[in-house]
Design a protein around this motif. Sequence first.
Motif, PDB file in Angstrom:
ATOM      1  N   GLN A   8       0.976  -1.306   0.109  1.00  0.00           N
ATOM      2  CA  GLN A   8      -0.079   0.305  -0.018  1.00  0.00           C
ATOM      3  C   GLN A   8       0.750   1.340   0.211  1.00  0.00           C
ATOM      4  O   GLN A   8       0.407   2.363  -0.495  1.00  0.00           O
ATOM      5  CB  GLN A   8      -1.047  -0.165   1.303  1.00  0.00           C
ATOM      6  N   ARG A   9       2.157   1.102   0.283  1.00  0.00           N
ATOM      7  CA  ARG A   9       3.096   2.407   0.385  1.00  0.00           C
ATOM      8  C   ARG A   9       3.531   2.583  -1.054  1.00  0.00           C
ATOM      9  O   ARG A   9       4.353   3.677  -1.203  1.00  0.00           O
ATOM     10  CB  ARG A   9       4.004   2.201   1.335  1.00  0.00           C
ATOM     11  N   CYS A  10       3.321   1.650  -2.098  1.00  0.00           N
ATOM     12  CA  CYS A  10       4.053   1.740  -3.471  1.00  0.00           C
ATOM     13  C   CYS A  10       2.996   2.416  -4.241  1.00  0.00           C
ATOM     14  O   CYS A  10       1.750   1.967  -4.421  1.00  0.00           O
ATOM     15  CB  CYS A  10       4.380   0.514  -3.912  1.00  0.00           C
ATOM     16  N   GLY A  11       3.308   3.429  -5.039  1.00  0.00           N
ATOM     17  CA  GLY A  11       2.394   4.204  -6.041  1.00  0.00           C
ATOM     18  C   GLY A  11       2.032   3.260  -7.106  1.00  0.00           C
ATOM     19  O   GLY A  11       1.047   3.216  -7.588  1.00  0.00           O
ATOM     20  N   LYS A  12       2.932   2.533  -7.442  1.00  0.00           N
ATOM     21  CA  LYS A  12       2.700   1.647  -8.578  1.00  0.00           C
ATOM     22  C   LYS A  12       1.710   0.451  -8.187  1.00  0.00           C
ATOM     23  O   LYS A  12       0.877  -0.096  -9.054  1.00  0.00           O
ATOM     24  CB  LYS A  12       3.961   1.183  -9.141  1.00  0.00           C
ATOM     25  N   SER A  13       1.831   0.026  -7.018  1.00  0.00           N
ATOM     26  CA  SER A  13       1.114  -1.042  -6.662  1.00  0.00           C
ATOM     27  C   SER A  13      -0.345  -0.251  -6.372  1.00  0.00           C
ATOM     28  O   SER A  13      -1.301  -1.145  -6.800  1.00  0.00           O
ATOM     29  CB  SER A  13       1.713  -1.507  -5.136  1.00  0.00           C
ATOM     30  N   ARG A  14      -0.603   0.913  -5.835  1.00  0.00           N
ATOM     31  CA  ARG A  14      -1.798   1.351  -5.831  1.00  0.00           C
ATOM     32  C   ARG A  14      -2.432   1.598  -7.038  1.00  0.00           C
ATOM     33  O   ARG A  14      -3.619   1.346  -7.192  1.00  0.00           O
ATOM     34  CB  ARG A  14      -1.788   2.772  -4.999  1.00  0.00           C
ATOM     35  N   ASN A  15      -1.702   2.152  -8.007  1.00  0.00           N
ATOM     36  CA  ASN A  15      -2.209   2.207  -9.096  1.00  0.00           C
ATOM     37  C   ASN A  15      -2.819   0.850  -9.853  1.00  0.00           C
ATOM     38  O   ASN A  15      -3.935   0.787 -10.429  1.00  0.00           O
ATOM     39  CB  ASN A  15      -1.242   2.916 -10.182  1.00  0.00           C
ATOM     40  N   CYS A  16      -2.100  -0.200  -9.758  1.00  0.00           N
ATOM     41  CA  CYS A  16      -2.518  -1.557 -10.521  1.00  0.00           C
ATOM     42  C   CYS A  16      -3.672  -1.977  -9.496  1.00  0.00           C
ATOM     43  O   CYS A  16      -4.728  -2.396 -10.128  1.00  0.00           O
ATOM     44  CB  CYS A  16      -1.416  -2.505 -10.014  1.00  0.00           C
ATOM     45  N   LEU A  17      -3.706  -1.590  -8.245  1.00  0.00           N
ATOM     46  CA  LEU A  17      -5.021  -2.239  -7.400  1.00  0.00           C
ATOM     47  C   LEU A  17      -6.267  -1.370  -7.753  1.00  0.00           C
ATOM     48  O   LEU A  17      -7.395  -2.110  -8.048  1.00  0.00           O
ATOM     49  CB  LEU A  17      -4.600  -1.697  -6.036  1.00  0.00           C
ATOM     50  N   LEU A  18      -6.074  -0.092  -8.181  1.00  0.00           N
ATOM     51  CA  LEU A  18      -7.163   0.894  -8.603  1.00  0.00           C
ATOM     52  C   LEU A  18      -7.522   0.197 -10.057  1.00  0.00           C
ATOM     53  O   LEU A  18      -8.892   0.077 -10.466  1.00  0.00           O
ATOM     54  CB  LEU A  18      -6.703   2.203  -8.770  1.00  0.00           C
ATOM     55  N   PHE A  19      -6.689  -0.122 -10.894  1.00  0.00           N
ATOM     56  CA  PHE A  19      -6.746  -0.670 -12.264  1.00  0.00           C
ATOM     57  C   PHE A  19      -7.824  -2.072 -12.107  1.00  0.00           C
ATOM     58  O   PHE A  19      -8.710  -2.132 -12.849  1.00  0.00           O
ATOM     59  CB  PHE A  19      -5.817  -0.881 -12.947  1.00  0.00           C
ATOM     60  N   LEU A  20      -7.101  -2.726 -11.146  1.00  0.00           N
ATOM     61  CA  LEU A  20      -8.134  -4.050 -10.862  1.00  0.00           C
ATOM     62  C   LEU A  20      -9.631  -3.949 -10.533  1.00  0.00           C
ATOM     63  O   LEU A  20     -10.487  -4.464 -10.889  1.00  0.00           O
ATOM     64  CB  LEU A  20      -7.217  -5.074  -9.839  1.00  0.00           C
ATOM     65  N   GLU A  21      -9.424  -2.892  -9.488  1.00  0.00           N
ATOM     66  CA  GLU A  21     -10.999  -2.416  -8.940  1.00  0.00           C
ATOM     67  C   GLU A  21     -11.913  -1.972 -10.043  1.00  0.00           C
ATOM     68  O   GLU A  21     -13.037  -2.604 -10.182  1.00  0.00           O
ATOM     69  CB  GLU A  21     -10.827  -1.661  -7.673  1.00  0.00           C
ATOM     70  N   GLU A  22     -11.157  -1.035 -11.010  1.00  0.00           N
ATOM     71  CA  GLU A  22     -12.189  -0.774 -12.053  1.00  0.00           C
ATOM     72  C   GLU A  22     -12.197  -1.731 -13.063  1.00  0.00           C
ATOM     73  O   GLU A  22     -13.499  -1.519 -13.671  1.00  0.00           O
ATOM     74  CB  GLU A  22     -11.499   0.618 -12.508  1.00  0.00           C
ATOM     75  N   LYS A  24     -13.496  -4.466 -12.565  1.00  0.00           N
ATOM     76  CA  LYS A  24     -14.790  -5.274 -12.008  1.00  0.00           C
ATOM     77  C   LYS A  24     -14.512  -6.659 -12.013  1.00  0.00           C
ATOM     78  O   LYS A  24     -15.508  -7.475 -11.980  1.00  0.00           O
ATOM     79  CB  LYS A  24     -16.129  -4.996 -12.976  1.00  0.00           C
ATOM     80  N   LYS A  25     -13.332  -7.179 -12.087  1.00  0.00           N
ATOM     81  CA  LYS A  25     -13.100  -8.732 -12.308  1.00  0.00           C
ATOM     82  C   LYS A  25     -12.850  -8.867 -10.567  1.00  0.00           C
ATOM     83  O   LYS A  25     -12.409  -8.099  -9.954  1.00  0.00           O
ATOM     84  CB  LYS A  25     -11.801  -8.865 -12.885  1.00  0.00           C
ATOM     85  N   GLU A  26     -13.092 -10.297 -10.294  1.00  0.00           N
ATOM     86  CA  GLU A  26     -12.957 -10.655  -9.069  1.00  0.00           C
ATOM     87  C   GLU A  26     -11.454 -10.965  -8.489  1.00  0.00           C
ATOM     88  O   GLU A  26     -10.771 -11.502  -9.674  1.00  0.00           O
ATOM     89  CB  GLU A  26     -13.744 -11.888  -8.726  1.00  0.00           C
ATOM     90  N   PHE A  27     -10.851 -10.544  -7.620  1.00  0.00           N
ATOM     91  CA  PHE A  27      -9.451 -10.592  -7.167  1.00  0.00           C
ATOM     92  C   PHE A  27      -9.350 -10.495  -5.872  1.00  0.00           C
ATOM     93  O   PHE A  27     -10.099 -10.096  -5.074  1.00  0.00           O
ATOM     94  CB  PHE A  27      -8.687  -9.497  -7.965  1.00  0.00           C
ATOM     95  N   GLU A  28      -7.988 -11.007  -5.448  1.00  0.00           N
ATOM     96  CA  GLU A  28      -7.662 -11.226  -3.902  1.00  0.00           C
ATOM     97  C   GLU A  28      -6.478 -10.397  -3.836  1.00  0.00           C
ATOM     98  O   GLU A  28      -5.636 -10.442  -4.608  1.00  0.00           O
ATOM     99  CB  GLU A  28      -7.396 -12.704  -3.739  1.00  0.00           C
ATOM    100  N   ILE A  29      -6.419  -9.606  -2.619  1.00  0.00           N
ATOM    101  CA  ILE A  29      -5.227  -8.731  -2.273  1.00  0.00           C
ATOM    102  C   ILE A  29      -4.584  -9.554  -1.248  1.00  0.00           C
ATOM    103  O   ILE A  29      -4.966  -9.831  -0.267  1.00  0.00           O
ATOM    104  CB  ILE A  29      -5.542  -7.393  -1.930  1.00  0.00           C
ATOM    105  N   ILE A  30      -3.286  -9.697  -1.642  1.00  0.00           N
ATOM    106  CA  ILE A  30      -2.242 -10.126  -0.626  1.00  0.00           C
ATOM    107  C   ILE A  30      -1.219  -9.034  -0.260  1.00  0.00           C
ATOM    108  O   ILE A  30      -0.513  -8.483  -0.883  1.00  0.00           O
ATOM    109  CB  ILE A  30      -1.444 -11.383  -1.156  1.00  0.00           C
ATOM    110  N   ASN A  31      -1.464  -8.564   0.983  1.00  0.00           N
ATOM    111  CA  ASN A  31      -0.396  -7.637   1.531  1.00  0.00           C
ATOM    112  C   ASN A  31       0.644  -8.304   2.098  1.00  0.00           C
ATOM    113  O   ASN A  31       0.766  -8.683   3.192  1.00  0.00           O
ATOM    114  CB  ASN A  31      -1.218  -6.773   2.682  1.00  0.00           C
ATOM    115  N   TYR A  32       1.648  -8.572   1.124  1.00  0.00           N
ATOM    116  CA  TYR A  32       2.695  -9.359   1.431  1.00  0.00           C
ATOM    117  C   TYR A  32       3.505  -8.939   2.443  1.00  0.00           C
ATOM    118  O   TYR A  32       4.308  -9.624   2.945  1.00  0.00           O
ATOM    119  CB  TYR A  32       3.492  -9.857   0.166  1.00  0.00           C
ATOM    120  N   LEU A  33       3.677  -7.493   2.801  1.00  0.00           N
ATOM    121  CA  LEU A  33       4.533  -7.117   3.835  1.00  0.00           C
ATOM    122  C   LEU A  33       3.830  -7.488   5.209  1.00  0.00           C
ATOM    123  O   LEU A  33       4.619  -7.746   6.134  1.00  0.00           O
ATOM    124  CB  LEU A  33       4.594  -5.619   3.742  1.00  0.00           C
ATOM    125  N   ASN A  34       2.468  -7.718   5.489  1.00  0.00           N
ATOM    126  CA  ASN A  34       2.007  -7.922   6.597  1.00  0.00           C
ATOM    127  C   ASN A  34       2.093  -9.781   6.534  1.00  0.00           C
ATOM    128  O   ASN A  34       1.931 -10.181   7.821  1.00  0.00           O
ATOM    129  CB  ASN A  34       0.374  -7.850   6.655  1.00  0.00           C
TER     130      ASN A  34
END
Length: 113
Positions: A8-22, A24-34
């Motif tokens: 979540q601290r990475c801009g490229k990662s946040r952009n990719c997550l937003l893209f996946l949300e938009e 409308k496909k089903e996906f799972e988020i893995i917060n690999y730092l946690n």
Amino acid sequence: MIQIYHNQRCGKSRNCLLFLEESKKEFEIINYLNTPPTASELTELLKKLKFSPIELVRQKEKIWIENYKGKTLTDNQIIQAMVQNPILIERPIVVKDDQAIIGRDLDLVNPFI
């Protein structure tokens, strides 16, 4: 199902997550730092990416430079370094079925998903 290894601290990662949300496909988020991947999970990711371990390492990270740069390491040692220091793992990683890509370039993510 699509998965994203997200920082979540990475801009490229946040952009990719937003893209996946938009998408409308089903996906799972893995917060690999946690919840860092195990050595076997990383090995499986590397196969899906078709990467050698060093190709998945963020070699400009301070931890890498101070502890590993310039050393001769085996693939297993590199994997262990990423398990112990997940910040070293390149991100975001998008996984679909038996393939994966680094999702920094959204033009590559779109046809992938």
